[in-house]
Scaffold this active site. Structure first.
Site, PDB file in Angstrom:
ATOM      1  N   ARG A   1       0.828  -1.208   0.000  1.00 47.26           N
ATOM      2  CA  ARG A   1       0.000   0.000   0.000  1.00 47.26           C
ATOM      3  C   ARG A   1       0.866   1.263   0.000  1.00 47.26           C
ATOM      4  O   ARG A   1       0.454   2.327  -0.435  1.00 47.26           O
ATOM      5  CB  ARG A   1      -0.985   0.003   1.182  1.00 47.26           C
ATOM      6  CG  ARG A   1      -1.868   1.257   1.235  1.00 47.26           C
ATOM      7  CD  ARG A   1      -3.164   1.083   2.040  1.00 47.26           C
ATOM      8  NE  ARG A   1      -2.982   0.328   3.257  1.00 47.26           N
ATOM      9  CZ  ARG A   1      -2.348   0.766   4.352  1.00 47.26           C
ATOM     10  NH1 ARG A   1      -1.859   1.991   4.396  1.00 47.26           N
ATOM     11  NH2 ARG A   1      -2.230   0.004   5.413  1.00 47.26           N
TER      12      ARG A   1
ATOM     13  N   TYR B   1     -18.202  13.980 -14.740  1.00 50.12           N
ATOM     14  CA  TYR B   1     -18.531  12.553 -14.688  1.00 50.12           C
ATOM     15  C   TYR B   1     -19.603  12.311 -13.614  1.00 50.12           C
ATOM     16  O   TYR B   1     -19.555  12.923 -12.543  1.00 50.12           O
ATOM     17  CB  TYR B   1     -17.242  11.786 -14.378  1.00 50.12           C
ATOM     18  CG  TYR B   1     -17.387  10.303 -14.408  1.00 50.12           C
ATOM     19  CD1 TYR B   1     -17.606   9.624 -15.600  1.00 50.12           C
ATOM     20  CD2 TYR B   1     -17.296   9.565 -13.241  1.00 50.12           C
ATOM     21  CE1 TYR B   1     -17.729   8.246 -15.623  1.00 50.12           C
ATOM     22  CE2 TYR B   1     -17.408   8.183 -13.250  1.00 50.12           C
ATOM     23  CZ  TYR B   1     -17.633   7.535 -14.448  1.00 50.12           C
ATOM     24  OH  TYR B   1     -17.752   6.176 -14.454  1.00 50.12           O
TER      25      TYR B   1
ATOM     26  N   ASP C   1      -9.609  16.423 -15.346  1.00 46.03           N
ATOM     27  CA  ASP C   1      -9.886  15.021 -15.673  1.00 46.03           C
ATOM     28  C   ASP C   1      -9.641  14.876 -17.173  1.00 46.03           C
ATOM     29  O   ASP C   1     -10.406  15.367 -17.993  1.00 46.03           O
ATOM     30  CB  ASP C   1     -11.336  14.686 -15.299  1.00 46.03           C
ATOM     31  CG  ASP C   1     -11.704  13.227 -15.601  1.00 46.03           C
ATOM     32  OD1 ASP C   1     -11.045  12.606 -16.454  1.00 46.03           O
ATOM     33  OD2 ASP C   1     -12.672  12.721 -14.996  1.00 46.03           O
TER      34      ASP C   1
ATOM     35  N   LYS D   1      -9.944   3.428 -19.091  1.00 41.01           N
ATOM     36  CA  LYS D   1     -10.374   3.775 -20.450  1.00 41.01           C
ATOM     37  C   LYS D   1      -9.200   3.679 -21.432  1.00 41.01           C
ATOM     38  O   LYS D   1      -8.651   2.630 -21.602  1.00 41.01           O
ATOM     39  CB  LYS D   1     -11.019   5.163 -20.425  1.00 41.01           C
ATOM     40  CG  LYS D   1     -11.949   5.411 -19.211  1.00 41.01           C
ATOM     41  CD  LYS D   1     -13.224   4.594 -19.251  1.00 41.01           C
ATOM     42  CE  LYS D   1     -14.035   4.613 -17.952  1.00 41.01           C
ATOM     43  NZ  LYS D   1     -14.377   5.904 -17.399  1.00 41.01           N
TER      44      LYS D   1
HETATM   45  C1  LIG Z   1     -14.841   6.422 -16.149  1.00 44.79           C
HETATM   46  C2  LIG Z   1     -14.561   7.831 -15.802  1.00 44.79           C
HETATM   47  C3  LIG Z   1     -14.248   8.200 -14.487  1.00 44.79           C
HETATM   48  C4  LIG Z   1     -14.255   7.221 -13.336  1.00 44.79           C
HETATM   49  O1  LIG Z   1     -13.278   6.242 -13.474  1.00 44.79           O
HETATM   50  P1  LIG Z   1     -13.430   4.755 -12.909  1.00 44.79           P
HETATM   51  O2  LIG Z   1     -12.163   4.101 -13.354  1.00 44.79           O
HETATM   52  O3  LIG Z   1     -14.646   4.140 -13.502  1.00 44.79           O
HETATM   53  O4  LIG Z   1     -13.545   4.856 -11.434  1.00 44.79           O
HETATM   54  C5  LIG Z   1     -13.961   9.533 -14.242  1.00 44.79           C
HETATM   55  N1  LIG Z   1     -13.994  10.458 -15.230  1.00 44.79           N
HETATM   56  C6  LIG Z   1     -14.308  10.134 -16.488  1.00 44.79           C
HETATM   57  C7  LIG Z   1     -14.340  11.193 -17.530  1.00 44.79           C
HETATM   58  C8  LIG Z   1     -14.597   8.813 -16.825  1.00 44.79           C
HETATM   59  O5  LIG Z   1     -14.928   8.499 -18.074  1.00 44.79           O
END
Ligand SMILES: *Cc1c(COP(=O)(O)O)cnc(C)c1O
Length: 402
Positions: free
Chosen positions: A59, A112, A184, A209
């Protein structure tokens, strides 16, 4: 402005890994271990005191995860990166780090769905308020700053409407006011956009993603421009809140990341072909794609992004019924949330990713019931267009029958 030491195409393959330290293994080894043994009690003491660099407990740091973190810091032009068990764990870590009870978070008009949910929890429990604001000009941003604004948190392009935030304008206001900026960058990936080079303080990704790209990992990454601050984050909201990434997921991400540039090029070229196809389809009412000349913030997009990305949102003629009938008529294109995978995916934001956002906020974000979001994959576009064309045809036929 931080530059990379090596080209991104090279960094995604090599950065942060030295095979000489790992029995000459070409691939980064998977250190699937929870803890690390010390030679003696004194060595344990010295590691805990931070006097020797060795490992302690996963961790607090793991050699496989560290390779990914170093690589991500380099490709996002930052000075440090932390890996988390999900994108949301990264969002939580940075928001907890930057805010205290009574503060205000200034957000882009769309965020999101779960980030919105987290801000609601923070509001209920700690009185941390937020506002959702269009950020295309400095005036809009300036006007929305409150005395208690602790950070500016933006997504660009915004999920799923593809509205853009003007990063240059955000930076101008934030630097005047001394407010940290978090971006983000999930939708663009570091290949298409580098907010740290445009003045942002932190960039985060849902590594689930494009970074991974193969639909088999949930993970998050936070990159910062200040090395010392990233160390503080590592020792507090990463270590003590504990939403860390597992070594195995880091290992898969290191593998996926090696082809980021190759995959992104194809996602983009496929998306452009699908865009041209949708523009000719009479059942498509509106299209949202940053590099579409008709996009209201096209000028901002070409200034801050290398390309428009692999996501296209569009409104189909009609409403929820037509949108759902269209999805049900597809066969190659899969109905699924998430994005950035080899498979082309479609989802219905108002009943899926953004269903938890209250209707009023959803409307303000521009998410209608006829809006669909397509994550264009890596298949041949002939096959994709054939599937889309037959689905549009089927919806028209079905609705004529009713
Ligand atoms: C999927 C997503 C998240 C969250 O990510 P997770 O890996 O599902 O926790 C945050 N911001 C955007 C733009 C996303 O597409």
């Amino acid at each position: 402005m931080k530059k990379r030491n090596m080209k991104m195409e090279t960094a995604v393959i090599h950065r942060g890994y030295d095979s000489k330290l790992h029995h000459d293994s070409l691939a980064t080894p998977l250190y699937q271990t929870s803890t690390f043994s010390f030679a003696d009690a004194e060595e344990g003491e010295s590691r805990f005191a931070g006097n020797s660099g060795g490992n302690i407990y996963s961790r607090l740091g793991n050699p496989t995860v560290r390779v990914l973190e170093e690589r991500m810091a380099e490709i996002e032009c930052g000075q440090g990166a932390l890996a988390f068990g999900s994108g949301m764990a990264a969002v939580n870590a940075i928001l907890v780090y930057l805010t205290k009870a009574g503060d205000h978070v200034l957000c882009s008009r769309g965020i999101y769905g779960c980030t919105f949910g987290l801000l609601e929890i923070m509001n209920e429990k700690y009185g941390i308020t937020h506002s959702l604001v269009s950020m295309t000009t400095e005036e809009q941003i300036e006007r929305a700053i409150l005395p208690e604004t602790a950070c500016i948190y933006v997504e660009t392009p915004i999920n799923p409407t593809m509205e853009l935030v003007n990063l240059e304008a955000v930076e101008a206001v934030a630097s005047r006011r001394g407010i940290p900026v978090v971006v983000d960058n999930t939708f663009s990936s570091p290949y298409l956009q580098n907010p740290l080079r445009m003045g942002a303080d932190f960039v985060l990704h849902s590594a689930t993603k494009y970074l991974n790209g193969h639909g088999d990992v949930v993970g998050g990454i936070l990159v910062g421009k200040d090395a010392e601050e990233m160390q503080r984050l590592r020792k507090t909201v990463q270590k003590d809140v504990g939403g860390i990434m597992s070594p195995f997921d880091a290992w898969l991400l290191i593998r996926g990341l090696k082809t980021l540039h190759v995959r992104m090029d194809r996602h983009v070229s496929n998306a452009k072909e699908i865009l041209a196809f949708l523009q000719k389809e009479p059942s498509v009412k509106t299209i949202f794609y940053p590099f579409d000349k008709a996009h209201p913030q096209h000028g901002i997009a070409v200034k801050q992004m290398r390309e428009g990305g692999g996501l296209i949102s569009f409104e189909i003629e009609g409403g929820k019924k037509e949108a759902q009938a269209f999805m049900n008529a597809l066969s190659l294109v899969k109905i699924a949330v998430s994005l950035g995978d080899a498979e082309t995916l479609i989802q219905h934001p108002s009943t899926m990713t953004h269903s938890a956002v209250p209707e009023k906020e959803r409307a303000a974000m521009g998410i209608t019931d006829s809006l669909l979001r397509l994550s264009v994959g890596l298949e041949h576009t002939d096959d994709l267009m054939e599937d889309l064309a037959q689905a549009f045809e089927k919806v028209k036929m079905e609705l004529q029958e009713i």
